[in-house]
Write a protein that holds these residues in place. Structure first.
Motif, short mmCIF file in Angstrom:
data_model
loop_
_atom_site.label_atom_id
_atom_site.label_comp_id
_atom_site.label_asym_id
_atom_site.label_seq_id
_atom_site.Cartn_x
_atom_site.Cartn_y
_atom_site.Cartn_z
N MET A 117 28.11 6.11 -101.48
CA MET A 117 28.51 6.07 -99.64
C MET A 117 27.17 7.65 -99.12
O MET A 117 26.66 7.89 -97.70
N SER A 118 27.38 9.21 -99.67
CA SER A 118 26.81 9.63 -99.02
C SER A 118 25.16 9.76 -99.01
O SER A 118 24.79 10.53 -98.42
N PHE A 119 24.65 9.21 -99.40
CA PHE A 119 22.91 8.64 -100.06
C PHE A 119 22.50 7.83 -98.67
O PHE A 119 22.83 7.12 -98.18
N LYS A 120 21.66 8.75 -97.77
CA LYS A 120 20.79 8.47 -96.56
C LYS A 120 21.17 6.90 -96.62
O LYS A 120 21.27 6.35 -95.39
N PRO A 121 19.69 6.24 -96.84
CA PRO A 121 19.94 5.02 -96.52
C PRO A 121 20.68 4.32 -97.00
O PRO A 121 21.32 2.92 -95.49
N VAL A 122 22.16 4.95 -97.99
CA VAL A 122 23.16 3.51 -97.78
C VAL A 122 24.28 4.35 -96.38
O VAL A 122 24.78 2.77 -95.73
N GLN A 123 24.20 5.32 -95.61
CA GLN A 123 24.49 5.69 -95.01
C GLN A 123 24.34 4.88 -93.55
O GLN A 123 25.14 4.36 -93.25
N LEU A 124 22.99 5.12 -93.30
CA LEU A 124 22.02 3.85 -92.13
C LEU A 124 22.47 3.24 -92.46
O LEU A 124 22.67 1.77 -91.00
N SER A 125 22.30 1.63 -93.15
CA SER A 125 22.93 0.62 -93.19
C SER A 125 24.37 0.33 -93.24
O SER A 125 24.68 -0.38 -92.25
N LEU A 126 25.26 1.11 -93.66
CA LEU A 126 26.59 1.20 -92.95
C LEU A 126 26.43 1.49 -91.61
O LEU A 126 27.26 0.55 -90.99
N GLY A 156 18.49 -7.46 -106.87
CA GLY A 156 17.25 -7.22 -107.30
C GLY A 156 17.82 -5.91 -108.39
O GLY A 156 16.80 -5.60 -109.01
N PHE A 157 19.10 -5.38 -108.91
CA PHE A 157 18.93 -4.53 -109.58
C PHE A 157 18.33 -4.45 -110.88
O PHE A 157 18.07 -3.39 -111.34
N ARG A 165 20.40 10.01 -111.48
CA ARG A 165 20.30 10.81 -110.17
C ARG A 165 19.56 10.78 -108.96
O ARG A 165 20.41 10.95 -107.88
N GLY A 166 18.97 9.53 -109.21
CA GLY A 166 18.18 9.41 -107.68
C GLY A 166 18.63 8.17 -107.01
O GLY A 166 18.50 7.74 -106.16
N PRO A 167 18.94 7.30 -108.01
CA PRO A 167 19.34 5.57 -107.73
C PRO A 167 19.94 5.84 -106.81
O PRO A 167 21.19 6.83 -106.18
N LEU A 168 20.03 4.65 -105.57
CA LEU A 168 21.95 4.60 -104.22
C LEU A 168 23.02 4.03 -105.01
O LEU A 168 23.89 3.44 -104.47
N GLY A 183 18.04 0.43 -109.23
CA GLY A 183 19.01 1.02 -108.20
C GLY A 183 17.86 2.08 -107.80
O GLY A 183 18.78 2.57 -106.03
N TYR A 184 17.20 2.29 -107.88
CA TYR A 184 16.29 2.93 -107.07
C TYR A 184 15.86 2.72 -105.85
O TYR A 184 15.71 1.80 -105.40
N PRO A 185 15.71 3.61 -104.94
CA PRO A 185 15.23 3.40 -103.40
C PRO A 185 13.30 3.02 -103.41
O PRO A 185 13.15 3.59 -102.89
N THR A 186 13.17 1.38 -103.65
CA THR A 186 11.82 1.57 -104.16
C THR A 186 12.46 0.14 -102.33
O THR A 186 13.00 0.23 -101.18
N LYS A 187 10.92 -0.04 -102.16
CA LYS A 187 10.77 -0.95 -100.61
C LYS A 187 11.29 -1.78 -100.76
O LYS A 187 12.38 -2.60 -99.83
N ALA A 188 11.49 -2.76 -102.00
CA ALA A 188 12.41 -3.93 -102.12
C ALA A 188 13.74 -3.47 -102.22
O ALA A 188 14.30 -4.73 -101.50
N HIS A 189 14.51 -2.97 -102.62
CA HIS A 189 15.80 -2.67 -102.08
C HIS A 189 15.81 -2.40 -101.92
O HIS A 189 17.48 -2.96 -100.55
#
Length: 197
Positions: free
Chosen positions: A178-187, A151-152, A13-16, A157-163
């Motif tokens: 694409m709906s997850f915040k860090p992915v949206q920010l990167s996009l 580094g998967f 549930r948590g991974p990006l 896929g979890y939002p670690t600092k390295a990821h």
């Protein structure tokens, strides 16, 4: 008639990135499996050994999933419920009762109980958590081989600092949610461009 109890759990549930993966398992009471526990609390080596034992000895095992596209469309909670429903419906032997790890059951016609920390309390939920985790980890390892720079293999896929650093550096792949915040920010930072485009 003996009750056929299915245990259900989810991983991811948590991974990006990647699917949310669920498993449903009906254990055979005549073939107990020693050492079943919450998949997060046992070593990878033990998980893999238990995975094989479950596949060999359970009455029925099924894996369900929801794709990143479904997660984006439905939200992660509803996508997880959909994946759980698919897992139970996929069982070759249909259960008379279902125990789901967590605090809610999907809206379905099965007699069901939601059990918080159920993967530590019931062998059938522990078994489902192991099947789901080993399945999803294998998919992350395959993604790692395809895109080693992310580094998967390490963070799954979890939002670690390295990821998050790799995501910022390389941008999201089509396998991302694409709906997850860090992915949206990167996009946004990349003007909507996916990696590889």
């Amino acid at each position: 008639m003996t009750q056929l109890i299915a245990g259900v759990d989810e991983v991811g549930r948590g991974p990006l990135v990647g699917d949310v993966v669920t498993a449903a398992v009906i254990l055979d009471p005549s073939k107990p499996i020693a050492g079943l526990a919450d998949s997060k609390k046992i070593s990878e080596k033990k998980r893999l050994a238990l995975f094989d034992l479950i596949m060999q000895n359970a009455l029925s095992v099924s894996v369900g999933r929801a794709s990143p596209e479904e997660i984006d469309e439905l939200n992660i909670l509803h996508a997880t419920m959909l994946a759980m429903t698919r897992a139970v419906q996929g069982l070759a032997t249909q259960p008379t009762f279902v125990r789901v790890d967590g605090n809610r059951c999907p809206k379905w016609n099965y007699a069901c109980e939601a059990v918080v920390k159920g993967d530590s309390l019931y062998a059938e939920i522990s078994a489902a958590s192991i099947i789901a985790k080993v399945t999803r980890d294998a998919e992350m390892t395959a993604l790692h081989e395809k895109y080693p720079e992310y580094g998967f293999g390490q963070h799954k896929g979890y939002p670690t600092k390295a990821h998050l650093e790799k995501l910022a550096e390389f941008g999201p792949l089509p396998e991302y949610r694409m709906s997850f915040k860090p992915v949206q920010l990167s996009l946004v930072q990349r003007g909507g461009q996916l990696a590889g485009n």
